[in-house]
Scaffold this motif. Structure first.
Motif, short mmCIF file in Angstrom:
data_model
loop_
_atom_site.label_atom_id
_atom_site.label_comp_id
_atom_site.label_asym_id
_atom_site.label_seq_id
_atom_site.Cartn_x
_atom_site.Cartn_y
_atom_site.Cartn_z
N ALA A 219 0.83 -1.21 0.00
CA ALA A 219 0.00 0.00 0.00
C ALA A 219 0.86 1.26 0.00
O ALA A 219 0.60 2.21 -0.75
CB ALA A 219 -0.93 0.00 1.21
N SER A 220 1.91 1.31 0.82
CA SER A 220 2.75 2.49 0.86
C SER A 220 3.57 2.63 -0.42
O SER A 220 3.79 3.75 -0.91
CB SER A 220 3.67 2.48 2.09
N LEU A 221 4.00 1.52 -0.99
CA LEU A 221 4.72 1.58 -2.27
C LEU A 221 3.82 2.12 -3.37
O LEU A 221 4.27 2.87 -4.24
CB LEU A 221 5.23 0.19 -2.64
N ALA A 222 2.55 1.76 -3.32
CA ALA A 222 1.61 2.25 -4.34
C ALA A 222 1.39 3.75 -4.23
O ALA A 222 1.02 4.41 -5.22
CB ALA A 222 0.27 1.52 -4.21
N ARG A 223 1.64 4.32 -3.05
CA ARG A 223 1.46 5.76 -2.86
C ARG A 223 2.69 6.57 -3.26
O ARG A 223 2.63 7.79 -3.30
CB ARG A 223 1.09 6.04 -1.40
N MET A 224 3.80 5.89 -3.55
CA MET A 224 5.02 6.60 -3.93
C MET A 224 4.94 7.08 -5.38
O MET A 224 4.22 6.52 -6.20
CB MET A 224 6.23 5.69 -3.74
N LYS A 225 5.72 8.09 -5.68
CA LYS A 225 5.79 8.62 -7.03
C LYS A 225 6.28 7.55 -8.00
O LYS A 225 7.13 6.72 -7.65
CB LYS A 225 6.75 9.80 -7.10
N SER A 226 5.78 7.57 -9.21
CA SER A 226 6.29 6.69 -10.24
C SER A 226 7.76 7.03 -10.49
O SER A 226 8.12 8.20 -10.62
CB SER A 226 5.49 6.87 -11.53
N GLY A 227 8.60 6.01 -10.51
CA GLY A 227 10.03 6.25 -10.71
C GLY A 227 10.80 6.56 -9.45
O GLY A 227 11.98 6.94 -9.52
N ALA A 228 10.17 6.41 -8.27
CA ALA A 228 10.85 6.72 -7.02
C ALA A 228 11.92 5.68 -6.70
O ALA A 228 11.88 4.52 -7.16
CB ALA A 228 9.84 6.78 -5.87
N LEU A 229 12.89 6.11 -5.88
CA LEU A 229 13.93 5.23 -5.36
C LEU A 229 13.72 5.06 -3.86
O LEU A 229 13.29 6.00 -3.18
CB LEU A 229 15.32 5.82 -5.61
N LEU A 230 14.04 3.87 -3.35
CA LEU A 230 13.88 3.57 -1.92
C LEU A 230 15.24 3.21 -1.34
O LEU A 230 15.96 2.37 -1.88
CB LEU A 230 12.91 2.41 -1.74
N ILE A 231 15.59 3.85 -0.21
CA ILE A 231 16.85 3.59 0.49
C ILE A 231 16.53 3.17 1.92
O ILE A 231 15.72 3.82 2.59
CB ILE A 231 17.74 4.86 0.54
N ASN A 232 17.18 2.09 2.39
CA ASN A 232 17.00 1.71 3.79
C ASN A 232 18.34 1.41 4.43
O ASN A 232 18.98 0.39 4.14
CB ASN A 232 16.09 0.49 3.93
N THR A 233 18.78 2.33 5.30
CA THR A 233 19.97 2.09 6.12
C THR A 233 19.59 2.02 7.59
O THR A 233 20.45 2.17 8.46
CB THR A 233 21.02 3.20 5.89
N ALA A 234 18.31 1.80 7.88
CA ALA A 234 17.84 1.74 9.27
C ALA A 234 17.71 0.28 9.70
O ALA A 234 18.71 -0.36 10.00
CB ALA A 234 16.52 2.49 9.39
N ARG A 235 16.50 -0.26 9.71
CA ARG A 235 16.27 -1.64 10.13
C ARG A 235 15.54 -2.39 9.03
O ARG A 235 14.59 -1.88 8.42
CB ARG A 235 15.45 -1.68 11.43
N GLY A 236 15.95 -3.64 8.79
CA GLY A 236 15.36 -4.44 7.72
C GLY A 236 13.88 -4.68 7.90
O GLY A 236 13.13 -4.75 6.93
N GLY A 237 13.45 -4.81 9.15
CA GLY A 237 12.05 -5.10 9.43
C GLY A 237 11.10 -3.98 9.06
O GLY A 237 9.88 -4.17 9.07
N LEU A 238 11.63 -2.81 8.71
CA LEU A 238 10.76 -1.71 8.27
C LEU A 238 10.13 -2.00 6.91
O LEU A 238 9.14 -1.37 6.54
CB LEU A 238 11.57 -0.41 8.17
N ILE A 239 10.69 -2.95 6.19
CA ILE A 239 10.29 -3.21 4.81
C ILE A 239 9.65 -4.58 4.67
O ILE A 239 10.15 -5.57 5.23
CB ILE A 239 11.53 -3.11 3.88
#
Length: 326
Positions: A219-239
């Motif tokens: 659901a949150s991915l569907a709300r992101m802009k088309s062509g967006a990039l995702l970065i996670n340097t926090a915790r794996g469980g967030l995704i």
């Protein structure tokens, strides 16, 4: 008087070792792949004064029951989701973090991932080594002028904002504590939905808890802009890794750079690794000499502060209710 300190890893920066041993502490190093049963059994061998928590070992009621004299747990870093804070509080054991000690190192790694993903460095490297010369066909994209959305605005996110602005990125941030966002560094946004919908790059910098686990889902991915990039340097469980995998394959998410994972080390057969436009690194954002020295020394100072009868720095204290229970 000597103090017994368990280090939940096989190594610690030399300055931290010298500081603790100079204080009179005897250090015991344990294997990085540590179970709660092993930690509890080790704790029970003799009086235990402190745990210096490296990596993310499970620490729960079993450990506190085995170590009734335990006085402090000091995290080598800031992530503590593998620790039962309620059990620590009930046992009267303060939990202290090395707040800000690794902020610049992780922020620098975040920026490196943004640049590598945004300019397709890993993919182009692989193609060139396979004999392809894409000079006449490839068109990249500058990050200057793009909008970076930070989820959370702690010490690491703050440093990311400083570096990102220097590179010409427009920075905005969401935090449940809006007052922590410095408007000179990032434009505060009211909701996560607004951040997702208006960011070209979404970078996660929030702790893992019941309300943030798998926050990046379909659901949150569907709300992101088309062509967006995702970065996670926090915790794996967030995704939600399956949702990110699907979005990368579908092309609705243009790319992702992940430094942490739900299970570490991850299974090499994880379907995530088959996704296109994905960069992964093995949770090493804080593994620079400077950051490891700083984290080790801050963890050591946190232990010494408590064992010497001092008052812990409130900025580092996770569970103030633990104080005075012993």
């Amino acid at each position: 008087m000597g103090y017994r300190v368990i280090v939940t890893a096989t190594r610690l920066a030399e300055p931290a070792i010298r500081r603790l041993e100079g204080f009179g502490a005897s250090l015991e190093f344990l294997d990085d792949a540590l179970t709660e049963e092993v930690l509890a059994a080790t704790a029970a061998r003799s009086r235990l004064d402190a745990i210096l928590m490296r990596n993310n070992p499970p620490i729960g009621r079993r450990v506190f029951a085995a170590a009734p004299d335990l006085r402090v747990i000091a995290k080598h870093g800031v992530g503590y989701d593998s620790l039962d804070v309620a059990a620590a509080t009930a046992a009267g054991v303060p939990v202290l973090l090395a707040t800000g000690a690794n902020a610049y190192s992780v922020a620098e790694h975040t920026i490196a991932l943004i640049l590598a993903l945004g300019r397709d460095l890993v993919r182009l490297d692989g193609r060139m080594k396979a004999g392809h010369w894409d000079k006449w066909h490839y068109s990249g994209r500058e990050i200057r002028g793009r909008r970076l959305g930070l989820v959370g605005f702690g010490a690491i996110a703050r440093q990311v904002a400083v570096l990102a602005r220097a590179l010409g990125l427009e920075v905005q941030a969401y935090s449940r504590r809006t007052e922590t966002i410095d408007p000179a560094l990032a434009r505060p946004v009211a909701t996560l939905d607004e951040l997702y919908a208006t960011s070209d790059i979404v970078s996660l910098h929030c702790p893992l808890g019941p309300d943030t686990r798998a926050m990046i889902d379909a659901a949150s991915l569907a709300r992101m802009k088309s062509g967006a990039l995702l970065i996670n340097t926090a915790r794996g469980g967030l995704i939600d890794e399956a949702a990110v995998t699907a979005a990368l394959h579908a092309g609705t998410l243009a790319g992702a750079a992940l430094e942490t994972f739900a299970a570490e080390p991850p299974d090499p057969a994880n379907p995530l690794f088959s996704a296109p436009n994905l960069i992964v690194t093995p949770h090493i954002g804080a593994h620079t000499g400077s950051a490891e020295d700083a984290m080790g020394l801050m963890a050591a100072e946190n232990i010494i502060q408590v064992l010497s009868g001092g008052t812990p720095d409130p900025a580092n204290l996770v569970n103030p209710a633990a104080l005075g229970r012993k």
